[in-house]
Design an enzyme around this catalytic site. Structure first.
Site, PDB file in Angstrom:
ATOM      1  N   HIS A   1      -8.633  32.868  14.913  1.00  0.00           N
ATOM      2  CA  HIS A   1      -8.795  32.869  16.379  1.00  0.00           C
ATOM      3  C   HIS A   1      -9.625  34.070  16.821  1.00  0.00           C
ATOM      4  CE1 HIS A   1      -6.116  29.544  16.980  1.00  0.00           C
ATOM      5  NE2 HIS A   1      -5.009  30.188  16.628  1.00  0.00           N
TER       6      HIS A   1
ATOM      7  N   HIS B   1      -7.803  25.615  17.078  1.00  0.00           N
ATOM      8  CA  HIS B   1      -6.925  24.906  16.152  1.00  0.00           C
ATOM      9  C   HIS B   1      -7.600  23.684  15.562  1.00  0.00           C
ATOM     10  CE1 HIS B   1      -3.029  26.862  17.748  1.00  0.00           C
ATOM     11  NE2 HIS B   1      -3.529  27.493  16.703  1.00  0.00           N
TER      12      HIS B   1
ATOM     13  N   HIS C   1      -4.520  33.220   9.882  1.00  0.00           N
ATOM     14  CA  HIS C   1      -4.636  32.244  10.960  1.00  0.00           C
ATOM     15  C   HIS C   1      -5.082  32.934  12.255  1.00  0.00           C
ATOM     16  CE1 HIS C   1      -3.233  28.617  13.303  1.00  0.00           C
ATOM     17  NE2 HIS C   1      -3.112  29.553  14.239  1.00  0.00           N
ATOM     18  N   GLU C   2      -4.417  34.035  12.582  1.00  0.00           N
ATOM     19  CA  GLU C   2      -4.767  34.755  13.817  1.00  0.00           C
ATOM     20  C   GLU C   2      -6.200  35.275  13.765  1.00  0.00           C
ATOM     21  OE1 GLU C   2      -3.089  34.616  16.518  1.00  0.00           O
ATOM     22  OE2 GLU C   2      -1.495  33.556  15.447  1.00  0.00           O
TER      23      GLU C   2
HETATM   24  N1  TQI Z   1       0.773  31.586  17.952  1.00  0.00           N
HETATM   25  C1  TQI Z   1      -0.255  30.754  18.315  1.00  0.00           C
HETATM   26  C2  TQI Z   1      -1.362  30.628  17.274  1.00  0.00           C
HETATM   27  O1  TQI Z   1      -2.035  31.573  16.962  1.00  0.00           O
HETATM   28  C3  TQI Z   1      -0.950  31.148  19.571  1.00  0.00           C
HETATM   29  C4  TQI Z   1      -1.576  29.918  20.109  1.00  0.00           C
HETATM   30  C5  TQI Z   1      -0.972  28.862  20.624  1.00  0.00           C
HETATM   31  C6  TQI Z   1      -2.914  29.627  20.159  1.00  0.00           C
HETATM   32  N2  TQI Z   1      -1.865  27.944  21.028  1.00  0.00           N
HETATM   33  C7  TQI Z   1      -3.048  28.398  20.759  1.00  0.00           C
HETATM   34  C8  TQI Z   1      -4.017  30.305  19.755  1.00  0.00           C
HETATM   35  C9  TQI Z   1      -4.271  27.798  20.937  1.00  0.00           C
HETATM   36  C10 TQI Z   1      -5.238  29.720  19.928  1.00  0.00           C
HETATM   37  C11 TQI Z   1      -5.341  28.465  20.503  1.00  0.00           C
HETATM   38  O2  TQI Z   1      -1.546  29.501  16.844  1.00  0.00           O
HETATM   39  S1  TQI Z   1       1.989  31.100  17.093  1.00  0.00           S
HETATM   40  C12 TQI Z   1       0.982  29.611  13.564  1.00  0.00           C
HETATM   41  C13 TQI Z   1       1.062  28.321  12.852  1.00  0.00           C
HETATM   42  C14 TQI Z   1       1.369  30.903  15.482  1.00  0.00           C
HETATM   43  C15 TQI Z   1       1.445  29.715  14.845  1.00  0.00           C
HETATM   44  O3  TQI Z   1       2.773  32.255  17.150  1.00  0.00           O
HETATM   45  O4  TQI Z   1       2.575  29.878  17.481  1.00  0.00           O
HETATM   46  C16 TQI Z   1       0.454  30.710  12.940  1.00  0.00           C
HETATM   47  C17 TQI Z   1       0.829  32.003  14.881  1.00  0.00           C
HETATM   48  F1  TQI Z   1      -0.126  27.840  12.584  1.00  0.00           F
HETATM   49  F2  TQI Z   1       1.664  28.479  11.717  1.00  0.00           F
HETATM   50  F3  TQI Z   1       1.722  27.485  13.559  1.00  0.00           F
HETATM   51  C18 TQI Z   1       0.365  31.904  13.578  1.00  0.00           C
HETATM   52 CL1  TQI Z   1      -0.094  30.612  11.306  1.00  0.00          CL
HETATM   53 ZN    ZN Z   2      -3.232  29.393  16.205  1.00  0.00          ZN
END
Ligand code: TQI
Ligand code: ZN
Ligand code: CA
Length: 493
Positions: free
Chosen positions: A231, A237, A227-228
């Site tokens: 980005h 998203h 997922h990261e």
């Molecule tokens: N971290 C967020 C994420 O990567 C960081 C984030 C929040 C973000 N809002 C954003 C990145 C908008 C880009 C654009 O989504 S998290 C998930 C999931 C997170 C969440 O730590 O909340 C995953 C990290 F999708 F499972 F909710 C990895 Cl897989």
């Molecule tokens: Zn994300």
């Protein structure tokens, strides 16, 4: 307070793009030197350009009207649940001034191409620190697999680097860990990634206060990393729950394909589809000069000379103008009558498929190619392997059949012939069923054809049967062999 709300309410957590960090500073100096009205307008313009794909005049488009700014302002006000006035009132300017996530709020399909992406296809990554939750080799493996999720559907490839300036620097850290966005202890934020760019762009950090696992405990590092990396490659998203880029963590099966077709479409919108690497390969013997990272990989340094008179093939199929020939771990693609033949390891074109394919055939109408090995077969479309291998018994073979020697699709008749030892079967592609009264004897129906068939293919209305280093050209209507040639002539020898 406002700051926290803006990011937390809509985005779970703030990912700061490299440009957003440097911009805050810039904005402050601007504020000092210019009058407030002018600076608000340029702030708003820049903000809307960055987050709402407001088009830049410099891209040679008609001059932007105040109307289009108004529309974008309204879009932004709707997102932040402000009153939709369409004008730059104080409340709106306040929100714009709030440092925030570098990922656009609405969508990124901006025709002016302002979405961040890498402008190269080979991207380096490093792993600078590890978590104690998993052995380092497991972390290496999970990170590598998470990158492969994206490289298998795009022209991108990832090369491990041990230097300080890799494009994607992976790190584990807790609370303040060297950027402007500290982690928050157990729970909350799991990780963040910077959108593509110089310096911190692409860097991917994992919160080491989380419990990382390779399974279902805590958070699955492979899933979160994939997922990261989405980005880090420039994806935002998704609104579709089935997508990897959907912003909630779901325990899902990590064994198969974790991308939705929307994830694939989005990465391909940025980088294009996975190319047939073959077409971009220099000759294999010079490969190591151009692709030094391949030195450590398992590319054999020597290969049987392709014009060896004893050369035989495992499987041959035509697809459109192309002829695909497979032998051991190698694949050759001949395009039409062009003398130029592309070659490479099967695995370079077809992830997860390595060697010794028994038989192959293609359905030109659906542009599918099927590769058979033992009692399994893969479906391939373009350079993509579709799903996991299926069992040949689903096609109607009896369980005595352990492997297929050769397969050929007869384009006009619409059936596919499978040759197995001294028998052949006929499969009706329209009915998707084995035809009645098969298997039959090869020698009864194909006089002059030996029963040790390696590969078979249909071309210009003739059937060609490969057996050892020889190929028999067979006229199906006249039921006779009309020519014999060396197999290597198919490689232009
Ligand atoms: N971290 C967020 C994420 O990567 C960081 C984030 C929040 C973000 N809002 C954003 C990145 C908008 C880009 C654009 O989504 S998290 C998930 C999931 C997170 C969440 O730590 O909340 C995953 C990290 F999708 F499972 F909710 C990895 Cl897989
Ligand atoms: Zn994300
Ligand atoms: Ca956390």
């Amino acid at each position: 307070m406002q700051q926290v709300r803006a990011c937390a309410a809509f985005l779970l957590l703030c990912v700061v793009s490299s440009s957003a960090v440097s911009k805050t500073k810039q904005e402050n100096t601007k504020e000092d030197s210019k009058d407030a009205g002018q600076s608000d307008l340029s702030l708003a313009t820049e903000y809307l350009e960055q987050f709402y794909s407001l088009e830049d005049e410099s891209a040679g488009r008609p001059k932007r009207s105040s109307d289009s700014i108004g529309t974008k302002v309204k879009e932004m006000q709707r997102f932040f649940r402000l009153s939709e006035t369409g004008s730059l009132d104080n409340e709106t300017i306040e929100v714009m001034k709030t440092p925030r996530c570098g990922i656009p709020d609405v969508h990124n399909y901006s025709p002016s191409g302002q979405q961040a992406r890498w402008h190269k296809s080979v991207i380096s990554y490093s792993i600078g620190s590890y978590t104690h939750d998993l052995p380092a080799s497991t972390v290496d493996h999970l990170i590598d697999s998470a990158l492969k999720v994206w490289s298998s559907v795009s022209p991108l490839s990832f090369v491990r680097s041990y230097s300080q300036n890799a494009d994607i620097r992976v790190q584990f850290g807790a609370y303040a860990h060297g950027d402007f966005v500290p982690f928050d202890g157990p729970g909350g934020t799991l990780a963040h990634a910077y959108s593509p760019g110089e310096g911190i762009g692409g860097d991917t950090h994992f919160d080491d206060d989380e419990t990382w696992s390779a399974g279902f405990q805590g958070f699955n590092l492979y899933l979160v990393a994939a997922h990261e990396f989405g980005h880090a490659l420039g994806l935002s998203h998704s609104r579709y729950e089935g997508s990897l880029m959907y912003p909630t963590y779901r325990k899902r099966n990590t064994a198969g394909n974790i991308l939705s077709s929307e994830d694939v479409a989005k990465i391909q919108a940025l980088y294009g589809p996975r190319r047939n690497l073959l077409y971009y390969f220099p000759r294999y013997d010079r490969r190591s000069l151009f692709y030094p990272w391949m030195l450590n990989s398992d590319v054999p340094q020597t290969r049987k000379e392709k014009c060896d008179p004893d050369l035989s093939f495992d499987a041959v199929t035509t697809l459109g103008q192309d002829v695909l020939l497979l032998k051991d771990r190698y694949l050759w693609i001949r395009h039409g009558q062009l003398p130029d033949i592309k070659e490479g390891l099967i695995n370079n074109f077809m992830p997860r498929i390595y060697s010794n394919i028994d038989a192959a055939y293609s359905l030109p109408r659906r542009k599918f190619t099927y590769l058979f090995k033992g009692s399994k077969y893969w479906t391939i479309k373009g350079p993509q392997v579709k799903g996991s291998p299926k069992s040949i018994y689903n096609l109607g073979f009896s369980h005595q059949v352990k492997q297929i020697d050769a397969a050929v699709h007869r384009n006009e008749a619409g059936n596919t012939l499978f040759f197995i030892k001294d028998l052949y079967w006929s499969y009706n592609e329209t009915a998707r069923a084995m035809e009645e009264f098969y298997p039959r004897n090869i020698t009864d129906d194909f006089p002059g054809i030996s029963t040790k068939i390696d590969a078979a293919v249909e071309k210009n209305g003739f059937l060609y049967f490969f057996s050892g280093s020889e190929v028999c050209k067979y006229d199906y209507k006249q039921k006779k062999v009309t020519g014999i040639e060396k197999a290597n002539t198919w490689l232009g020898c």
